[in-house]
Design a protein around this motif. Structure first.
Motif, short mmCIF file in Angstrom:
data_model
loop_
_atom_site.label_atom_id
_atom_site.label_comp_id
_atom_site.label_asym_id
_atom_site.label_seq_id
_atom_site.Cartn_x
_atom_site.Cartn_y
_atom_site.Cartn_z
N GLU A 1 -33.21 -11.20 44.57
CA GLU A 1 -32.05 -11.41 43.56
C GLU A 1 -31.08 -12.11 43.62
O GLU A 1 -30.60 -12.90 43.01
N LYS A 2 -30.54 -12.13 44.90
CA LYS A 2 -29.26 -13.13 45.36
C LYS A 2 -29.53 -13.56 46.71
O LYS A 2 -30.17 -12.88 47.54
N GLU A 3 -28.95 -14.44 46.82
CA GLU A 3 -28.82 -15.37 48.15
C GLU A 3 -27.69 -14.38 48.94
O GLU A 3 -26.69 -14.34 48.30
N LEU A 4 -27.90 -13.99 50.07
CA LEU A 4 -27.12 -13.21 50.78
C LEU A 4 -26.45 -13.96 51.89
O LEU A 4 -27.02 -14.71 52.56
N SER A 5 -25.20 -13.85 52.02
CA SER A 5 -24.45 -14.13 53.12
C SER A 5 -24.69 -13.20 54.33
O SER A 5 -25.07 -12.08 54.09
N GLU A 6 -24.44 -13.60 55.63
CA GLU A 6 -24.55 -12.78 56.71
C GLU A 6 -23.72 -11.58 56.29
O GLU A 6 -24.23 -10.42 56.69
N LYS A 7 -22.53 -11.43 55.99
CA LYS A 7 -21.90 -10.18 55.75
C LYS A 7 -22.31 -9.42 54.63
O LYS A 7 -22.68 -8.20 55.09
N ASP A 8 -22.98 -9.89 53.44
CA ASP A 8 -23.58 -9.02 52.51
C ASP A 8 -25.13 -8.78 53.16
O ASP A 8 -25.56 -7.38 52.75
N HIS A 9 -25.58 -9.42 53.95
CA HIS A 9 -26.97 -9.08 54.41
C HIS A 9 -26.71 -7.63 55.68
O HIS A 9 -27.41 -6.80 55.51
N ALA A 10 -25.57 -7.74 56.33
CA ALA A 10 -25.37 -6.60 57.27
C ALA A 10 -24.82 -5.52 56.27
O ALA A 10 -25.19 -4.14 56.62
N GLU A 11 -24.18 -5.66 55.18
CA GLU A 11 -23.71 -4.24 54.21
C GLU A 11 -24.94 -3.72 53.66
O GLU A 11 -25.34 -2.80 53.65
N LEU A 12 -25.82 -4.81 53.22
CA LEU A 12 -27.27 -4.27 52.47
C LEU A 12 -27.92 -3.50 53.67
O LEU A 12 -28.48 -2.15 53.28
N ILE A 13 -28.02 -3.95 54.85
CA ILE A 13 -28.81 -2.78 55.97
C ILE A 13 -28.12 -1.74 56.08
O ILE A 13 -28.91 -0.79 56.10
N GLN A 14 -26.76 -1.98 56.10
CA GLN A 14 -25.99 -0.40 56.34
C GLN A 14 -26.15 0.54 55.03
O GLN A 14 -26.47 1.68 55.44
N GLU A 15 -26.37 0.14 53.99
CA GLU A 15 -26.47 0.60 52.67
C GLU A 15 -27.82 1.32 52.72
O GLU A 15 -28.18 2.60 52.48
N SER A 16 -28.87 0.54 53.04
CA SER A 16 -30.26 0.94 53.20
C SER A 16 -30.44 2.04 54.08
O SER A 16 -31.08 3.06 54.05
N ILE A 17 -29.85 1.72 55.38
CA ILE A 17 -30.00 2.91 56.37
C ILE A 17 -29.36 4.17 55.94
O ILE A 17 -29.81 5.32 56.13
N LYS A 18 -28.01 3.86 55.29
CA LYS A 18 -27.60 5.40 54.69
C LYS A 18 -28.29 6.05 53.74
O LYS A 18 -28.59 7.20 53.58
N LYS A 19 -29.04 5.15 52.63
CA LYS A 19 -29.94 5.72 51.74
C LYS A 19 -31.05 6.42 52.57
O LYS A 19 -31.59 7.54 52.13
N ALA A 20 -31.49 5.83 53.36
CA ALA A 20 -32.66 6.54 54.19
C ALA A 20 -32.33 7.69 54.86
O ALA A 20 -33.07 8.79 54.91
N ILE B 1 -35.03 -3.90 49.85
CA ILE B 1 -34.22 -5.06 50.62
C ILE B 1 -34.84 -6.39 50.01
O ILE B 1 -33.88 -7.37 49.73
N ALA B 2 -36.22 -6.64 49.98
CA ALA B 2 -36.75 -7.79 49.60
C ALA B 2 -36.41 -8.16 48.14
O ALA B 2 -36.22 -9.21 47.99
N SER B 3 -36.33 -7.09 47.37
CA SER B 3 -36.11 -7.54 45.93
C SER B 3 -34.45 -7.59 45.69
O SER B 3 -34.30 -8.44 45.09
N LYS B 4 -33.94 -7.08 46.61
CA LYS B 4 -32.30 -7.53 46.50
C LYS B 4 -32.03 -8.84 46.96
O LYS B 4 -31.50 -9.48 46.63
N VAL B 5 -32.97 -9.36 48.00
CA VAL B 5 -32.57 -10.49 48.65
C VAL B 5 -33.16 -11.59 47.78
O VAL B 5 -32.40 -12.63 47.42
#
Length: 172
Positions: free
Chosen positions: A150-169, A144-148
């Motif tokens: 890499e790009k500046e995230l909006s709140e929506k992107d940030h929530a999607e990133l968290i959901q995606e990370s949880i799915k991968k986990a 997550i830190a590396s993706k953050v």
């Protein structure tokens, strides 16, 4: 007349005093002969028979006494055997009860050991799972830190990133 006195009833059949004396003498001689030759042996036989019967009675009484004694001994032995068998049975019951208690105690101890081993195994698995989860969280955090970065995230992107990370986990 004197001859008339000796002949009593001569006219009637001939019974005289001389006949009476002769018969008395014959009777006495016969009694003496019987006493000497028949009475003594007869008495000896009777005495022997009496002694034999007395001996048989004594032997029978002795045998009866001996049989009574043997019966008492047998009854005493039977009583002792019953007591011994009762004692043996009671001891066997007590020993069986002690063995039963020992088996139950050993089974409980074994169950406690298995329970403790299972508890320790569960604890170890839990610790392993927590360690693995920590590793995954750490790697996800790095991801997550590396993706953050890499790009500046909006709140929506940030929530999607968290959901995606949880799915991968969850998939791992």
């Amino acid at each position: 007349m004197l001859t008339d006195g000796f002949v009593l009833g001569a006219a009637s059949g001939g019974f005289t005093v001389l006949d009476s004396l002769y018969q008395l003498l014959a009777f006495l001689v016969l009694m003496w002969l019987l006493k000497k030759f028949a009475w003594a042996p007869l008495m000896k036989v009777m005495k022997d028979r009496e002694e034999h019967i007395a001996s048989e009675i004594n032997q029978a009484e002795d045998a009866k006494k001996e049989a009574k004694e043997l019966l008492q001994q047998q009854q005493e032995m039977l009583k002792n055997a019953r007591q011994e068998s009762h004692t043996f049975i009671e001891n066997a019951k007590k020993q069986a009860e002690v063995q039963k208690e020992e088996i139950i105690r050993a089974a409980r101890e074994e169950a406690e050991r298995h329970k403790e081993a299972a508890r320790l195994e569960i604890q170890q698995e839990k610790e392993n799972a927590v360690a693995a989860l920590k590793e995954q969280v750490a790697s996800l955090s790095v991801l997550i830190a590396s993706k953050v970065i890499e790009k500046e995230l909006s709140e929506k992107d940030h929530a999607e990133l968290i959901q995606e990370s949880i799915k991968k986990a969850g998939e791992e």
